[in-house]
Design a protein around this motif. Structure first.
Motif, PDB file in Angstrom:
ATOM      1  N   LEU A 379      -6.311  27.519 113.081  1.00  0.00           N
ATOM      2  CA  LEU A 379      -7.228  27.724 114.202  1.00  0.00           C
ATOM      3  C   LEU A 379      -6.710  26.947 115.409  1.00  0.00           C
ATOM      4  N   GLY A 380      -6.299  27.654 116.462  1.00  0.00           N
ATOM      5  CA  GLY A 380      -5.825  27.007 117.669  1.00  0.00           C
ATOM      6  C   GLY A 380      -6.303  27.748 118.898  1.00  0.00           C
ATOM      7  N   LEU A 400      -6.142  23.078 105.618  1.00  0.00           N
ATOM      8  CA  LEU A 400      -7.340  23.417 106.401  1.00  0.00           C
ATOM      9  C   LEU A 400      -7.206  22.741 107.752  1.00  0.00           C
ATOM     10  N   THR A 401      -6.898  23.516 108.790  1.00  0.00           N
ATOM     11  CA  THR A 401      -6.479  22.973 110.076  1.00  0.00           C
ATOM     12  C   THR A 401      -7.460  23.293 111.195  1.00  0.00           C
ATOM     13  N   PHE A 402      -7.807  22.271 111.974  1.00  0.00           N
ATOM     14  CA  PHE A 402      -8.388  22.442 113.297  1.00  0.00           C
ATOM     15  C   PHE A 402      -7.307  22.020 114.286  1.00  0.00           C
ATOM     16  N   ASN A 403      -6.751  22.994 115.011  1.00  0.00           N
ATOM     17  CA  ASN A 403      -5.620  22.711 115.883  1.00  0.00           C
ATOM     18  C   ASN A 403      -6.071  22.667 117.344  1.00  0.00           C
ATOM     19  N   THR A 404      -5.091  22.673 118.244  1.00  0.00           N
ATOM     20  CA  THR A 404      -5.302  22.415 119.661  1.00  0.00           C
ATOM     21  C   THR A 404      -6.465  23.223 120.243  1.00  0.00           C
ATOM     22  N   GLN A 405      -7.413  22.498 120.857  1.00  0.00           N
ATOM     23  CA  GLN A 405      -8.533  23.077 121.605  1.00  0.00           C
ATOM     24  C   GLN A 405      -9.410  24.022 120.781  1.00  0.00           C
ATOM     25  N   SER A 406      -9.460  23.814 119.468  1.00  0.00           N
ATOM     26  CA  SER A 406     -10.425  24.569 118.665  1.00  0.00           C
ATOM     27  C   SER A 406     -11.774  23.865 118.736  1.00  0.00           C
ATOM     28  N   THR A 407     -12.840  24.635 118.870  1.00  0.00           N
ATOM     29  CA  THR A 407     -14.181  24.087 119.038  1.00  0.00           C
ATOM     30  C   THR A 407     -15.200  24.894 118.240  1.00  0.00           C
ATOM     31  N   PRO A 420      -3.792  19.498  99.102  1.00  0.00           N
ATOM     32  CA  PRO A 420      -4.875  19.620 100.076  1.00  0.00           C
ATOM     33  C   PRO A 420      -4.810  18.556 101.168  1.00  0.00           C
ATOM     34  N   THR A 421      -5.071  18.976 102.405  1.00  0.00           N
ATOM     35  CA  THR A 421      -5.268  18.051 103.516  1.00  0.00           C
ATOM     36  C   THR A 421      -6.300  18.650 104.454  1.00  0.00           C
ATOM     37  N   LEU A 422      -7.092  17.785 105.062  1.00  0.00           N
ATOM     38  CA  LEU A 422      -7.958  18.171 106.159  1.00  0.00           C
ATOM     39  C   LEU A 422      -7.226  17.741 107.422  1.00  0.00           C
ATOM     40  N   ASP A 423      -6.616  18.717 108.078  1.00  0.00           N
ATOM     41  CA  ASP A 423      -5.688  18.476 109.184  1.00  0.00           C
ATOM     42  C   ASP A 423      -6.397  18.707 110.507  1.00  0.00           C
ATOM     43  N   GLN A 424      -6.739  17.607 111.175  1.00  0.00           N
ATOM     44  CA  GLN A 424      -7.295  17.677 112.529  1.00  0.00           C
ATOM     45  C   GLN A 424      -6.133  17.370 113.466  1.00  0.00           C
ATOM     46  N   HIS A 425      -5.603  18.428 114.079  1.00  0.00           N
ATOM     47  CA  HIS A 425      -4.226  18.461 114.556  1.00  0.00           C
ATOM     48  C   HIS A 425      -4.087  18.061 116.019  1.00  0.00           C
ATOM     49  N   ALA A 426      -4.979  17.205 116.513  1.00  0.00           N
ATOM     50  CA  ALA A 426      -4.931  16.727 117.891  1.00  0.00           C
ATOM     51  C   ALA A 426      -5.130  17.885 118.878  1.00  0.00           C
ATOM     52  N   GLY A 427      -5.022  17.591 120.174  1.00  0.00           N
ATOM     53  CA  GLY A 427      -5.152  18.626 121.184  1.00  0.00           C
ATOM     54  C   GLY A 427      -6.580  18.943 121.564  1.00  0.00           C
TER      55      GLY A 427
END
Length: 549
Positions: A379-380, A400-407, A420-427
């Protein structure tokens, strides 16, 4: 009118008293966003059943299980769909189809449908990667960006020093994109002319109305984008709204592009009354003189569906992180009120990649296979995307990624069985939710006892910290598969994340302690929140009561 207030309660909904009290007590006055707007039609309508003209790929010469390449026939069927008025279903029969080129969906109201993702269903087999077949110019800006900024994967111990692959996080064999749309902004000299419709003079976080300077060209039903643009540098009000007391952590990309939106919220206008707009969504941030925002035009696709398919890639060599060849499944860009349903993806570099879209639902998705993957579901630059009933059964670097500017995106009832990782990918990703997620993972030894690095945020330094305010974990279940005996305490790690996280109901098959930095709001540690198993469903139920009144 729906409104978020501390504790996540609503000022206009009287739900079950025990549930209201439980949520308010759990949050102890701490703010909790309303995540229930995520998904197709903001969650209030079920995914539609495909209707309209049915175009069978077999009628154009594609035939399952004949070992022949079906690419040209399938593309002919898609061309016929583009030229057919009204909603269209592009239908595959059961069996295996061989596809050796990109299948592009470039108009609204198209559903690509098979006969199921399992045995006796429909398999689309892709034997070659994108780096061999993608001849389009869609990713040229990204290619130039990689070389201009000398973005390289450097691993001296493996004798690796190569440019990043453009397919590491972009492109797919089912490629949904409005022609000419820009998936993501990379090079400043490629930024388009502003599309501002009007300035917003007043708005309150959590409410669904705004006052604008001039609503003359805005109509009921329009899809628009609310944009918060930072022209005030590191001390801007929007940065303080994003990161609160930790705003000094914000990297330079938060102010380096003063004409680009830092926060985007794509939504539908429900009504126009003078200079007051009623929106189908709740505002992410306040809007005032300190935190300015504008209404801008949005142009994309609506009602695109991918369903009942198995996408299969070969067990090809994997050359490493950021060096992916492009065995990517679905690439969703510039889309609204669209979906992926009942799809299995095997041996992909990335299963589903999502950009510049809103109000998407991905339901009942399985990723599997033996090849190492970069992303499962990514998700970006997206807003209000709901991923429900996802099963990740393959090794994925960022599962499981929350990527740049996901809201306001939600993983609900996801389960990850490998790496498994919960990846909050900055941005500037913020106000996202992990809801009823289950992770199967081993513990690792450390000087302080067994640890499990559950939160493994990443991303470039100029986009740090790992996430903005109010990223939430609700009833996160961790099942330790080894490395710690049943009577040991395991420390759950998230040592480089973001501020003002909410972690409620972290539990599993061991006793856990939490090391989350910066410090999060934590409650119900080692205990499931039984009265509200799913935060998304609870908030949606309250909002539906609100809408019914």
């Amino acid at each position: 009118m729906s409104q978020e207030i501390p504790g996540g309660k609503r000022n206009s909904v009287q739900g079950d008293p025990s549930e209201e009290m439980s949520l308010g007590t759990l949050m102890d006055g701490n703010f909790l966003p309303d995540f229930s707007y995520a998904g197709y039609k903001n969650g209030v309508k079920p995914l539609p059943r495909a209707t309209g003209s049915v175009i069978s790929v077999d009628e154009f010469g594609a035939h399952a299980d004949d070992s022949r390449d079906d690419t040209q026939a399938v593309r002919a069927a898609l061309k016929a769909a583009r030229n057919t008025k009204g909603p269209v279903v592009v239908h595959f029969e059961k069996g295996r189809y061989r596809i050796s080129d990109v299948l592009k969906i470039e108009r609204s109201d198209i559903t690509v449908r098979g006969m199921g993702a399992g045995d006796n269903g429909t398999t689309l087999s892709f034997p070659r990667p994108l780096n061999q077949i993608d001849k389009s110019s869609s990713l040229d800006e990204l290619r130039e960006y990689i070389r201009t900024l000398d973005k390289r994967q450097i691993e001296p111990e493996r004798n690796v020093n190569e440019y990043f692959s453009e397919y590491s996080w972009s492109g797919g064999f089912i490629w949904i994109q409005k022609p000419g749309a820009r998936p993501a902004a990379y090079l400043a000299d490629r930024d388009p002319q502003p599309t501002k419709i009007t300035d917003i003079t007043k708005g309150v976080r959590g409410q669904s109305t705004v006052e604008v300077a001039n609503a003359g060209s805005i109509k009921k039903g329009d899809i628009v984008q609310i944009q918060w643009i930072n022209r005030d540098g590191p001390e801007a009000g929007i940065i303080k709204s994003l990161y609160g007391s930790h705003s000094e952590l914000a990297g330079s990309h938060h102010w380096s592009f003063p004409e680009r939106p830092l926060v985007r919220q794509t939504l539908r206008v429900l009504s126009v009354d003078g200079r007051t707009l009623t929106l189908a969504d709740a505002l992410l941030h306040d809007i005032n003189e300190t935190i300015p925002a504008q209404v801008s035009a949005w142009d994309g696709l609506v009602n695109v569906g991918i369903e009942d398919l198995h996408l299969e890639f070969p067990v090809a060599p994997h050359f490493g992180h950021h060096l992916e060849q492009g065995y990517n499944g679905i690439y969703f860009t510039s889309s609204f009120d669209s979906w992926v349903r009942d799809v299995r993806i095997t041996n992909a570099d990335s299963g589903i990649l999502s950009y510049s879209s809103a109000n998407l639902t991905y339901s009942n998705i399985v990723t599997d296979g033996s090849r190492p993957a970069h992303y499962g579901v990514h998700l970006g630059n997206v807003h209000n995307v709901l991923i429900e009933d996802l099963r990740v059964m393959n090794p994925v670097r960022h599962s499981l990624t929350f990527n740049t500017q996901s809201t306001k995106c939600v993983y609900k009832n996801a389960e990850v069985f490998v790496t498994p990782t919960l990846d909050q990918h900055a941005g500037a990703n913020h106000q996202n939710l992990y809801d009823q997620v289950t992770l199967h993972m081993p513990a690792h030894s450390s000087d302080d006892g067994p640890v499990a690095p559950v939160f493994d945020g990443s991303g470039a330094p100029y986009w740090q910290p790992g996430h903005g305010a109010y990223n939430t974990n609700w009833n996160l279940r961790i099942l330790i598969t080894g490395g710690a005996s049943s009577d040991e305490t395991v420390t759950i790690q998230g040592v480089d994340e973001g501020p003002d996280a909410r972690i409620i109901g972290l539990h599993g098959n061991r006793h856990f302690e939490l090391d989350y930095r910066p410090q999060a709001y934590v409650t119900k540690m080692n205990e499931k929140v039984g009265v509200i198993p799913s935060l998304y469903e609870h908030q949606l139920r309250l909002r539906q009561k609100d809408l019914a009144e």
